[in-house]
Design an enzyme around this catalytic site. Sequence first.
Site, PDB file in Angstrom:
ATOM      1  CD  GLU A 154       0.812   0.418   3.052  1.00 54.66           C
ATOM      2  OE1 GLU A 154       0.729   1.665   2.923  1.00 54.66           O
ATOM      3  OE2 GLU A 154       1.776  -0.135   3.610  1.00 54.66           O
ATOM      4  CD  GLU A 196       7.483   2.232  -0.637  1.00 52.08           C
ATOM      5  OE1 GLU A 196       8.197   1.492  -1.363  1.00 52.08           O
ATOM      6  OE2 GLU A 196       7.816   3.395  -0.351  1.00 52.08           O
TER       7      GLU A 196
END
Length: 352
Positions: free
Chosen positions: A173, A316
Site C-alpha cells: 500500500e 509499500e
Amino acid sequence: MQTLTDLVASIRPLDKQKMAQAADYIESLAKPAKSLGRLEVMATQLAGMRGLSHLDNLQKEIIVMCADHGVFDEGVAVTPKEVTYIQALNMQKGLTGVCVLAKNSQTSVLPVDIGIDCEPIADMVSLKLARGCGNIARGPAMSRQDAEQLLLASAQLVKKRAEEGVSIFGVGELGIANTTPASAMISVFSDCDPHDVVGIGANLPLERLQHKESIVRKAVHINRPDGNDAVDVLAKVGGYDLVGMTGVILGAGACGLPVVLDGFLSYAAAIAACQIAPEVKNYCIPSHFSAEKGAQRALEHLNLKPYLYLDLRLGEGSGAAIAMSILSAACAMYCHMGLQANSGFSLPGSPT
C-alpha cells in the site's frame, strides 16, 4: 465474479491429499527429517493450492494499492499528503523501497491508483472512484456499495494478472496517514482500545501519539462499525487502499494462489478478508513482523507467525518483497533437491 458472494464461494480449501503427498516427498529428500523447518511447511502449503500446477519458476508480483485519506486533515501524519502522488510516480520508475527489494527477489511491482488525490496518472492501472476517501473522524470512509465495488474490482485485477502468468501475489500500500484507519480497523476487529494498537506510523512525534489515538477513538465512536461485518468496517473506518488489499487477498484465494502479506496495513486487510471468507487464510503467507505498535495483536488475531523479524515499517509491500526470496527457496528445495534414494544413504525417520 459478479458478486461478493460469488467471490467467496470460489475460494476453496487446500487439497489435503496433495499436501500429504508433498509432505511425504519432502521427507524423502536428501536431508535429516524436518531439518529445513518452515521451508518444508511452506512448500507443503503451496503444494495444496489448486492454482499451482507446479512450484518451479513461478512468476511473482506485488500489487501496491495507492490512495489518499481524508483523515490526513486531522493532523495524524507529518509527511505531506502530496507524497502519496510523488511516490506513486517514483514507484512507476522503480525507485521506491519495494521496487528495489522486489527486483532483488525477481518480483515485479504493479502500482494501482485506487484513490490518490490527483489527476489520472499516465500508464498507471486505475481503479479510482474518487480522489481520496472520506475523513473517518467525521463520517464514513466510503459507502458500502463503493467498498463492495472496489473489493470485486481488485479481485478481478488479480484474476487478470493470474491469467497473464502471475502465480504468487504480494500486497502493498501507499497512502499518507493510512496507519490511522488501519489502527481503527484492528481496534474494532480485536475489540480493543486504540491505545493498544495506535503507533507512530511514518515517524509521528511521540507527543502527537495521544492525538492520533483520540482520532481513531473518535472515528470508531462516530461511525460505529460492526466488528462482525468486515465490509461495514472497511467502508466506515477503512480506506480505498485497505479495501483494495482486501480484494487482492480474496482474489488470490479465488484463483487458488498464494498471497504474501506485508506489514501492519496488510494485517488489517487480511483480518477483513478472513472474516469475509475464512478459507482464504490458507492462501496467506505472512512475511514479516511489523514494527508498528499493534502488530502483535493483529497477528494474534490472525493466528499467523511471520517469517521475518527485521523491524520494518516502510510499507509499500517491502516486507513481502523480501519474503518472496523465502518462497523461492521453498520451491527450489521442493523442485531441485536430490532424493535420499539416489544419494547413496538413508537417514533415521525417513521413508523407506
